[in-house]
Design an enzyme around this catalytic site. Structure first.
Site, mmCIF file in Angstrom:
data_model
loop_
_atom_site.group_PDB
_atom_site.id
_atom_site.type_symbol
_atom_site.label_atom_id
_atom_site.label_comp_id
_atom_site.label_asym_id
_atom_site.label_seq_id
_atom_site.Cartn_x
_atom_site.Cartn_y
_atom_site.Cartn_z
ATOM 1 N N ILE A 81 -4.822 -26.063 48.523
ATOM 2 C CA ILE A 81 -3.655 -25.429 47.688
ATOM 3 C C ILE A 81 -3.611 -24.016 48.235
ATOM 4 C CG2 ILE A 81 -4.699 -24.866 45.506
ATOM 5 C CD1 ILE A 81 -1.908 -25.625 44.248
ATOM 6 N N CYS A 82 -2.420 -23.418 48.357
ATOM 7 C CA CYS A 82 -2.284 -22.044 48.519
ATOM 8 C C CYS A 82 -0.919 -21.555 47.545
ATOM 9 C CB CYS A 82 -2.022 -21.613 50.060
ATOM 10 S SG CYS A 82 -0.508 -22.330 50.620
ATOM 11 N N GLN A 83 -0.411 -20.403 47.942
ATOM 12 C CA GLN A 83 0.710 -19.942 47.459
ATOM 13 C C GLN A 83 1.970 -20.899 47.325
ATOM 14 O OE1 GLN A 83 0.368 -17.586 44.978
ATOM 15 N NE2 GLN A 83 2.437 -18.066 44.452
ATOM 16 N N GLY A 85 2.254 -23.400 50.332
ATOM 17 C CA GLY A 85 2.086 -24.615 51.052
ATOM 18 C C GLY A 85 1.690 -24.507 52.540
ATOM 19 N N MET A 110 0.859 -23.219 44.590
ATOM 20 C CA MET A 110 0.955 -22.525 43.312
ATOM 21 C C MET A 110 2.328 -22.180 42.755
ATOM 22 S SD MET A 110 -1.997 -22.749 42.032
ATOM 23 C CE MET A 110 -2.094 -21.480 40.968
#
Length: 113
Positions: A81-83, A85, A110
């Site tokens: 996961i990141c902020q 995608g 996120m």
């Protein structure tokens, strides 16, 4: 005429960069919520340490994009996961190139969680 060729090449480049990596699964944030307690999965967050400290999911370990993935187990599914995608998609590509078999990207990151 030349302008259209340049525009077509630029569009093709972005389409190529955005296409999903072969063998990388993609899940939604809703699907992620159902698997957070699965001990057979490894959860990594590839955002910066500052982003991770600001807001994170406890099951996710912070491994910023650009870090080494050598310590991750290759026999377990890796959920990334990141902020938004985008960075997680890049990390998934890198993981696949390093021989990880089961890699999953969280669509929307996120922001969607």
């Amino acid at each position: 005429m030349e302008t259209w060729i340049v525009i077509a090449l630029i569009a093709a480049f972005f389409i190529w960069r955005m296409k999903p990596t072969k063998g990388v699964h993609s899940i939604s944030a809703a699907q992620l919520k159902n698997m957070l307690n699965d001990k057979d999965k490894v959860f990594i967050d590839v955002r910066t340490p500052a982003e991770y400290r600001g807001r994170n999911i406890p099951q996710f370990k912070n491994v910023p994009l650009g870090s080494s993935f050598d310590k991750l187990p290759k026999d377990k599914e890796i959920i990334v996961i990141c902020q938004s995608g985008m960075r997680s998609s890049q990390a998934c590509k890198k993981l696949k190139k390093q021989g990880f078999k089961h890699v999953t990207n969280v669509r929307g990151g996120m922001s969607a969680y």
